[in-house]
Motif scaffolding. Sequence first.
Motif, PDB file in Angstrom:
ATOM      1  N   UNK A   1       0.832  -1.205   0.000  1.00  0.00           N
ATOM      2  CA  UNK A   1       0.000   0.000   0.000  1.00  0.00           C
ATOM      3  C   UNK A   1       0.867   1.254   0.000  1.00  0.00           C
ATOM      4  N   UNK A   2       1.932   1.240   0.810  1.00  0.00           N
ATOM      5  CA  UNK A   2       2.827   2.415   0.881  1.00  0.00           C
ATOM      6  C   UNK A   2       3.443   2.705  -0.477  1.00  0.00           C
ATOM      7  N   UNK A   3       4.011   1.663  -1.071  1.00  0.00           N
ATOM      8  CA  UNK A   3       4.692   1.859  -2.346  1.00  0.00           C
ATOM      9  C   UNK A   3       3.703   2.301  -3.422  1.00  0.00           C
TER      10      UNK A   3
ATOM     11  N   UNK B   1       3.472   6.108   6.703  1.00  0.00           N
ATOM     12  CA  UNK B   1       4.300   4.997   7.173  1.00  0.00           C
ATOM     13  C   UNK B   1       5.434   4.708   6.212  1.00  0.00           C
ATOM     14  N   UNK B   2       5.128   4.797   4.912  1.00  0.00           N
ATOM     15  CA  UNK B   2       6.154   4.535   3.906  1.00  0.00           C
ATOM     16  C   UNK B   2       7.307   5.516   4.022  1.00  0.00           C
ATOM     17  N   UNK B   3       6.968   6.786   4.221  1.00  0.00           N
ATOM     18  CA  UNK B   3       8.013   7.802   4.351  1.00  0.00           C
ATOM     19  C   UNK B   3       8.849   7.540   5.586  1.00  0.00           C
ATOM     20  N   UNK B   4       8.166   7.244   6.699  1.00  0.00           N
ATOM     21  CA  UNK B   4       8.896   7.030   7.948  1.00  0.00           C
ATOM     22  C   UNK B   4       9.801   5.810   7.835  1.00  0.00           C
ATOM     23  N   UNK B   5       9.337   4.746   7.160  1.00  0.00           N
ATOM     24  CA  UNK B   5      10.153   3.537   7.042  1.00  0.00           C
ATOM     25  C   UNK B   5      11.348   3.759   6.130  1.00  0.00           C
ATOM     26  N   UNK B   6      11.070   4.231   4.910  1.00  0.00           N
ATOM     27  CA  UNK B   6      12.169   4.353   3.959  1.00  0.00           C
ATOM     28  C   UNK B   6      13.133   5.421   4.438  1.00  0.00           C
ATOM     29  N   UNK B   7      12.624   6.403   5.161  1.00  0.00           N
ATOM     30  CA  UNK B   7      13.479   7.482   5.625  1.00  0.00           C
ATOM     31  C   UNK B   7      14.354   7.071   6.779  1.00  0.00           C
TER      32      UNK B   7
END
Lengths: 283, 299
Positions: A203-205, A274-280
């Motif tokens: 979903x994030x991607x 969540x995607x930003x926080x994870x990849x970041x």
Amino acid sequence: MDQSVVKKEKNNKVIKNIVIYIALIVLSIFVLVPFIWMLSASVKSSNQVFTVPIQWIPKEFHFENFINIWKKVPLTMFFKNTIFLSVVITLIQLLTSSFAAYGFSKAQFKGRDVLFLAYIGTIAVPWQVYMIPQFIMMKGLGLTDNLWALILMQAFNCFGVFLMRQYYMSIPDELCESARIDGLSEWGIYWKIILPLTKPAIASLTIITFVNTWNDYMGPFIYLNSTENKTIQLGLRMFVSQFDAEYSLIMAASVVSIIPVAVVFLSMQKYFVEGIATSGMKG
Amino acid sequence: MNSNRLKKNKWNKRKKTLISWSFILPNFIGFFIFTLIPIVFSFILAFSDWDSFSKPKFIGLNNFKELFGDATFWISLKNTFYYSIGVVPLTMICALGLALLLNKKIRGIGIFRTIFFFPYITSLVAVAVVWNMLFHPTMGPINQFLQHFFTTLPGWTSSSKWAMPAIIIVSVWRSMGYYMILYLAGLQGIPKELYEASSIDGAGKWEQFRNVTLPSLRPTTFFVLIMLTINSFKVFDLVQVMTEGGPGRATNVLVYEIYNEAFVNFRFGYASAISFILFIIVLSITVFQFRIEKKNAQA
């Protein structure tokens, strides 16, 4: 006495919260002013857009602006092109990067980590550094002024592999190991075990890729020349230069260009953040 | 029999490798052709003369010699640094401030987070166009507001002095929400015990911020700093839509110059030399910041 201390503390907390709310509301208004102005101007007539003093709520509403813009430029075509690009790029990106992420996190083979390093290394190279040879290559393939050039350029992004791998790494290897003992093939493990577990990552991607493609400007700006290939961003830019005094129509077209991406974002906001926080952060 | 088993083992191993590769290949083929090869070629192109019609010619350092005598190049470099020095600290301060405000457990906080993040996801052209209207020197609401306090008003995008500040303001407004999310994630990772302990020691709010929050946020700050700096050197879209590099050359930035040389003047080799400079700058910033961070972590 104890009670009065508790009460005082409670009062303090209420006051503190009120101060925070006021600060947040004031800041929100500042952040939202351009959008409010855009909305208000989009339903005015063009000579009413710049008035002194500013009218935040128009005296008369011209909702027909939102109909007229479709007649001025081929907005439908711009939307069709943008949706095509966003959907195809997101799909290819999703499939190939989740495969590759599985390969880079759960499968074992020689040279895996070196190869992954090559992937990571290219994240540090700005696209602007290699866009010229890439353009020459696409030209050689006869793909300039073609939506497929943008698809080939953007669908195999290393960012997607990186993001998915971050999630896959958090799934314990024992899970795959026991599935292997049960006789499941690697593709079986990917399909039946890992993929269902990584729905949030997908979903994030999806939403990050979709929003980025929808809003991309420089890629289409370099590649797409003819009107029938333009994306909504280029179309809006064309609109601005062709009808530069039609302020209210420009604003109406701007509102229309924002709506689809705003709807997608608001409905899937959680995954985006969540995607930003994870990849970041875990990088 | 033993050798048979060995053969089987070897075959098994090969099969395993093949299966592993089958996962990676679909992405790797695209990545290799459309990213890796162009990256390699961009370095070769920087040392060539090529107008896309005749054959490319290797000319050594000539592109760079010409570049260093090119006034427009130096102006674009200066403008890029100007933009960067404006955008990086301002965005960091705004993002951290917003994150600190939002890192509270009060009702409706999610709505505010959405609002602050919203500019980041809206399409850049729409945003740039509306800001251009807000910045209109005579009729725009910003100057209408400012005239209550000042007699001489900035000309914003129509003045070579104020065009860059205008772009910087829009850029900070647009991206602070993104970095706010990173800071929020960082803030939520700070153990509560640290605050409790410093509270017992009698530390006030400001001391807590200085001695607990900021040091704990160091990895986040480091990451945000690198991302912001690198992104600031890649700025193009905002400039293209808001000012087209003007007025004059006042907002002509590095990537805009690359674009101009490559896709307007069709000097692919020369433009690649500028790309090469961009790469060197981005690379040295990354290396430099990692060095400093390592030193800080040791101290």
